[in-house]
Design a protein around this motif. Structure first.
Motif, PDB file in Angstrom:
ATOM      1  N   MET A   1       0.919  -1.023   0.011  1.00 47.83           N
ATOM      2  CA  MET A   1      -0.040   0.168  -0.015  1.00 47.83           C
ATOM      3  C   MET A   1       0.844   1.138  -0.241  1.00 47.83           C
ATOM      4  O   MET A   1       0.550   2.257  -0.414  1.00 47.83           O
ATOM      5  N   THR A   2       2.059   1.356   0.343  1.00 45.05           N
ATOM      6  CA  THR A   2       2.966   2.355   0.567  1.00 45.05           C
ATOM      7  C   THR A   2       3.267   2.826  -0.987  1.00 45.05           C
ATOM      8  O   THR A   2       3.576   4.008  -0.933  1.00 45.05           O
ATOM      9  N   GLN A   3       3.150   2.041  -2.017  1.00 46.42           N
ATOM     10  CA  GLN A   3       3.815   2.590  -3.388  1.00 46.42           C
ATOM     11  C   GLN A   3       2.642   2.282  -4.289  1.00 46.42           C
ATOM     12  O   GLN A   3       1.965   1.362  -4.434  1.00 46.42           O
ATOM     13  N   VAL A   4       2.517   3.362  -5.026  1.00 46.82           N
ATOM     14  CA  VAL A   4       1.265   3.405  -6.132  1.00 46.82           C
ATOM     15  C   VAL A   4       1.288   2.394  -7.068  1.00 46.82           C
ATOM     16  O   VAL A   4       0.083   1.811  -7.236  1.00 46.82           O
ATOM     17  N   PRO A   5       2.155   2.160  -7.700  1.00 48.65           N
ATOM     18  CA  PRO A   5       2.168   1.092  -8.797  1.00 48.65           C
ATOM     19  C   PRO A   5       1.700  -0.271  -8.120  1.00 48.65           C
ATOM     20  O   PRO A   5       0.913  -0.972  -9.141  1.00 48.65           O
ATOM     21  N   VAL A   6       1.713  -0.631  -6.987  1.00 49.13           N
ATOM     22  CA  VAL A   6       1.389  -2.001  -6.525  1.00 49.13           C
ATOM     23  C   VAL A   6       0.268  -1.757  -5.258  1.00 49.13           C
ATOM     24  O   VAL A   6      -0.296  -2.945  -4.886  1.00 49.13           O
ATOM     25  N   ALA A   7      -0.272  -0.662  -4.930  1.00 51.35           N
ATOM     26  CA  ALA A   7      -1.203  -0.644  -3.976  1.00 51.35           C
ATOM     27  C   ALA A   7      -2.457  -1.126  -4.102  1.00 51.35           C
ATOM     28  O   ALA A   7      -2.805  -1.671  -3.209  1.00 51.35           O
ATOM     29  N   ALA A   8      -2.783  -0.854  -5.493  1.00 54.52           N
ATOM     30  CA  ALA A   8      -4.289  -1.529  -5.924  1.00 54.52           C
ATOM     31  C   ALA A   8      -4.441  -2.986  -5.804  1.00 54.52           C
ATOM     32  O   ALA A   8      -5.290  -3.387  -5.637  1.00 54.52           O
ATOM     33  N   PHE A   9      -3.219  -3.797  -5.525  1.00 51.68           N
ATOM     34  CA  PHE A   9      -3.367  -5.266  -5.378  1.00 51.68           C
ATOM     35  C   PHE A   9      -4.156  -5.526  -4.044  1.00 51.68           C
ATOM     36  O   PHE A   9      -4.181  -6.773  -3.569  1.00 51.68           O
ATOM     37  N   ASP A  10      -3.798  -4.781  -3.026  1.00 48.50           N
ATOM     38  CA  ASP A  10      -4.280  -5.037  -1.837  1.00 48.50           C
ATOM     39  C   ASP A  10      -5.696  -4.927  -1.656  1.00 48.50           C
ATOM     40  O   ASP A  10      -6.152  -3.722  -1.932  1.00 48.50           O
ATOM     41  N   PRO A  11      -6.354  -5.790  -1.043  1.00 46.51           N
ATOM     42  CA  PRO A  11      -7.903  -5.847  -1.117  1.00 46.51           C
ATOM     43  C   PRO A  11      -8.166  -4.472  -0.251  1.00 46.51           C
ATOM     44  O   PRO A  11      -9.404  -4.430  -0.323  1.00 46.51           O
ATOM     45  N   ILE A  12      -7.619  -4.063   0.719  1.00 41.77           N
ATOM     46  CA  ILE A  12      -7.873  -2.884   1.470  1.00 41.77           C
ATOM     47  C   ILE A  12      -7.908  -1.530   0.773  1.00 41.77           C
ATOM     48  O   ILE A  12      -8.312  -0.680   1.153  1.00 41.77           O
ATOM     49  N   PHE A  13      -7.354  -1.532  -0.433  1.00 40.78           N
ATOM     50  CA  PHE A  13      -7.090  -0.441  -1.236  1.00 40.78           C
ATOM     51  C   PHE A  13      -8.265   0.492  -1.426  1.00 40.78           C
ATOM     52  O   PHE A  13      -9.327   0.271  -1.720  1.00 40.78           O
ATOM     53  N   PRO A  14      -8.279   1.777  -0.749  1.00 40.19           N
ATOM     54  CA  PRO A  14      -9.319   2.630  -0.894  1.00 40.19           C
ATOM     55  C   PRO A  14      -9.752   2.977  -2.179  1.00 40.19           C
ATOM     56  O   PRO A  14      -8.758   3.757  -2.693  1.00 40.19           O
ATOM     57  N   GLU A  15     -10.989   2.697  -2.588  1.00 42.49           N
ATOM     58  CA  GLU A  15     -11.225   3.099  -4.155  1.00 42.49           C
ATOM     59  C   GLU A  15     -11.822   4.624  -4.054  1.00 42.49           C
ATOM     60  O   GLU A  15     -13.079   4.886  -4.083  1.00 42.49           O
ATOM     61  N   GLU A  16     -10.814   5.571  -4.013  1.00 44.61           N
ATOM     62  CA  GLU A  16     -11.156   7.094  -4.129  1.00 44.61           C
ATOM     63  C   GLU A  16     -10.727   7.726  -5.246  1.00 44.61           C
ATOM     64  O   GLU A  16      -9.739   7.487  -5.493  1.00 44.61           O
ATOM     65  N   TRP A  17     -11.720   8.557  -5.793  1.00 45.82           N
ATOM     66  CA  TRP A  17     -11.209   9.169  -7.166  1.00 45.82           C
ATOM     67  C   TRP A  17     -11.619  10.514  -6.936  1.00 45.82           C
ATOM     68  O   TRP A  17     -12.704  11.065  -6.531  1.00 45.82           O
ATOM     69  N   PHE A  18     -10.541  11.486  -7.142  1.00 44.86           N
ATOM     70  CA  PHE A  18     -10.673  12.782  -6.982  1.00 44.86           C
ATOM     71  C   PHE A  18     -10.465  13.746  -8.325  1.00 44.86           C
ATOM     72  O   PHE A  18      -9.450  13.097  -9.017  1.00 44.86           O
ATOM     73  N   GLY A  19     -11.355  14.414  -9.084  1.00 45.19           N
ATOM     74  CA  GLY A  19     -10.918  15.371 -10.139  1.00 45.19           C
ATOM     75  C   GLY A  19     -10.656  16.700  -9.569  1.00 45.19           C
ATOM     76  O   GLY A  19     -11.325  17.217  -8.806  1.00 45.19           O
ATOM     77  N   ASN A  20      -9.719  17.484 -10.412  1.00 44.31           N
ATOM     78  CA  ASN A  20      -9.945  18.737 -10.292  1.00 44.31           C
ATOM     79  C   ASN A  20     -10.086  19.651 -11.533  1.00 44.31           C
ATOM     80  O   ASN A  20      -9.946  18.828 -12.432  1.00 44.31           O
ATOM     81  N   GLN A  21      -9.876  20.814 -11.195  1.00 44.75           N
ATOM     82  CA  GLN A  21     -10.286  21.596 -12.562  1.00 44.75           C
ATOM     83  C   GLN A  21      -9.324  21.500 -13.813  1.00 44.75           C
ATOM     84  O   GLN A  21      -9.596  21.351 -14.792  1.00 44.75           O
ATOM     85  N   SER A  22      -8.134  21.205 -13.447  1.00 42.63           N
ATOM     86  CA  SER A  22      -7.126  21.214 -14.544  1.00 42.63           C
ATOM     87  C   SER A  22      -7.311  19.720 -14.956  1.00 42.63           C
ATOM     88  O   SER A  22      -6.744  19.541 -16.531  1.00 42.63           O
ATOM     89  N   LEU A  23      -7.739  18.719 -14.336  1.00 40.56           N
ATOM     90  CA  LEU A  23      -7.942  17.505 -15.113  1.00 40.56           C
ATOM     91  C   LEU A  23      -9.231  16.791 -15.170  1.00 40.56           C
ATOM     92  O   LEU A  23      -9.610  15.497 -15.436  1.00 40.56           O
ATOM     93  N   SER A  24     -10.536  17.782 -15.308  1.00 42.31           N
ATOM     94  CA  SER A  24     -11.839  17.466 -15.297  1.00 42.31           C
ATOM     95  C   SER A  24     -12.060  16.522 -16.570  1.00 42.31           C
ATOM     96  O   SER A  24     -13.235  15.907 -16.624  1.00 42.31           O
TER      97      SER A  24
END
Length: 451
Positions: free
Chosen positions: A292-315
């Motif tokens: 979970m500490t590193q982005v490229p492999v974090a999503a393999f942990d079943p606890i991975f928080p599925e949160e998505w945020f968008g901002n004005q420059s990335l909308s």
């Protein structure tokens, strides 16, 4: 009798085979997405289906992994009156989340502010129990017979059996020897060579840092003095941009100038828990912590928080790999933040929003009680909807399990050595891989939020 709209279900199946995200609104309307303990307490049959479906999906990589369809298909496999009972709950199922700031039990003791001192609190904010049990019980179709999942699919992911990360991808990442490659691990201690979790230390760290994190979240939502967080770029990301209200006075001291910028963000809160759950790396020995500490492999942990945020420059930037149905049947077109801004689009929302009223007032009532209200350290009374969910007697626990945070047999949480947490946190600047590399770019989506 509970009925299914077969036409809409088939649309979901067809979209799923193409990797297209339709959402559940047309099929099952908008339902609340629940905290994981609430899902277990309120919809135990749906939770049972969820565990079996997740276990099956992790074992069979040929399946495309749409949990909602798997849960419905499992419900239909039961016989007699059980079929309708399971199907009714299956239609209410939405993927659960973990509310960091809701207690799971109590009381708890953890390292205090003063070295070698301790602090006690009436409520324990440890990792939800269902993520830490090694094995769980389920009831299987068709006859509702009890079975044991020897490997809890919410505890870790078996990377070796899944065999979905080619050696070249590990080598490209550059930390091939620093992460366990057989299974995901949480809070791997900095000096440890063991590929096992250190849950007790992680829980102690969570309790130690919880109130400051909670206070920051509330301040971000209700800071009215400078309106710093009215700027969504500041509110959502760790990027230091231009001053959010006005330029600091020319005679302001350097330390004062920082007050004109945001201090903390949603992304920061999210990132802190990545490190708390994964553990702290040892910079000197170049030993990395849990996945979970590193982005490229974090999503393999079943606890991975599925949160998505968008901002004005990335909308309008595509949110890989979430494909969207389009008239040209172009498989490269993905959802963007503008299109996915409303949770209801996908057939779910949060109880506090579905209840109506002033959501900010509701949120403050839910969380303000647990931070110091006075200099004397007084706290408020816990609201009824924030008390630990009644899961002690849930059928999924194996007989003799003693990790219940509210149980009299719970031996308590061992005190962890006080970590120099923020001093050890380092920003890992991970560049996107070249286009020709097979490693999926979506692994790096967090970096696109301009940390």
């Amino acid at each position: 009798m509970t009925t299914i709209d077969e036409t809409e279900l088939q649309k979901l199946r067809d979209a799923n085979t193409k990797g297209i995200v339709l959402g559940l609104k047309a099929f099952a309307s908008v339902k609340p997405r629940l905290d994981i303990d609430d899902l277990l307490a309120q919809l135990p049959k749906a939770f049972n289906l969820f565990l079996i479906a997740l276990d099956d999906l992790q074992k069979d990589k040929s399946k495309t992994g749409y949990a909602q369809i798997a849960v419905i298909d499992l419900a239909r496999s039961f016989t007699g009156s059980l079929k309708d009972d399971y199907l009714r709950e299956a239609l209410q199922f939405r993927l659960p989340y973990w509310d960091y700031y809701r207690p799971r039990g109590g009381p708890v003791e953890f390292p205090g502010v003063i070295d070698k001192g301790t602090t006690t609190f009436d409520w324990d904010y440890s990792i939800p129990r269902v993520f830490t049990e090694k094995s769980l019980r389920v009831r299987r179709p068709p006859g509702n017979q009890i079975d044991t999942l020897e490997r809890n699919p919410l505890n870790f992911f078996d990377l070796k059996s899944a065999n979905i990360i080619p050696d070249d991808d590990w080598k490209m990442y550059g930390k091939v020897d620093l992460f366990p490659r057989d299974r995901t691990v949480r809070y791997r201690l900095p000096n440890s060579t063991s590929d096992t979790d250190s849950t007790t230390v992680a829980n102690s760290t969570i309790n130690e840092l919880r109130m400051d994190s909670n206070r920051l979240m509330l301040n971000m939502l209700s800071n009215k003095e400078t309106d710093v967080y009215n700027n969504y770029d500041v509110f959502s990301t760790n990027k230091k941009g231009t001053p959010t209200v006005a330029k600091p006075p020319q005679d302001a001291k350097e330390a004062e100038k920082t007050m004109w910028y945001g201090s903390g963000s949603l992304e920061a809160l999210h990132g802190i828990y990545h490190v708390i759950i994964g553990g702290l790396p040892n910079i000197n020995t170049k030993t990395w912590a849990g996945h979970m500490t590193q982005v490229p492999v974090a999503a393999f942990d079943p606890i991975f928080p599925e949160e998505w945020f968008g901002n004005q420059s990335l909308s309008t930037k595509p949110l890989l790999p979430f494909r969207i149905k389009n008239d040209n049947n172009d498989p490269t077109v993905c959802w963007n933040s503008n299109q996915s801004r409303q949770c209801g689009t996908f057939g779910y929302d949060y109880p506090e929003i579905l209840a109506g009223g002033d959501v900010l007032t509701t949120v403050r009532k839910m969380y303000e009680w647990s931070v110091n209200l006075t200099a004397a350290g007084d706290f408020g009374d816990i609201p009824s909807n924030m008390k630990p969910a009644p899961i002690s007697n849930a059928e999924i626990w194996l007989p003799g399990a003693t990790s219940d945070l509210l149980s009299a047999t719970n031996p308590g949480r061992p005190k962890a050595p006080k970590p120099q947490f923020f001093a050890q946190m380092r920003t890992q600047n991970i560049a996107l891989p070249p286009a020709e590399v097979a490693l999926s770019r979506e692994w790096y989506i967090d970096d696109e939020v301009e940390r």
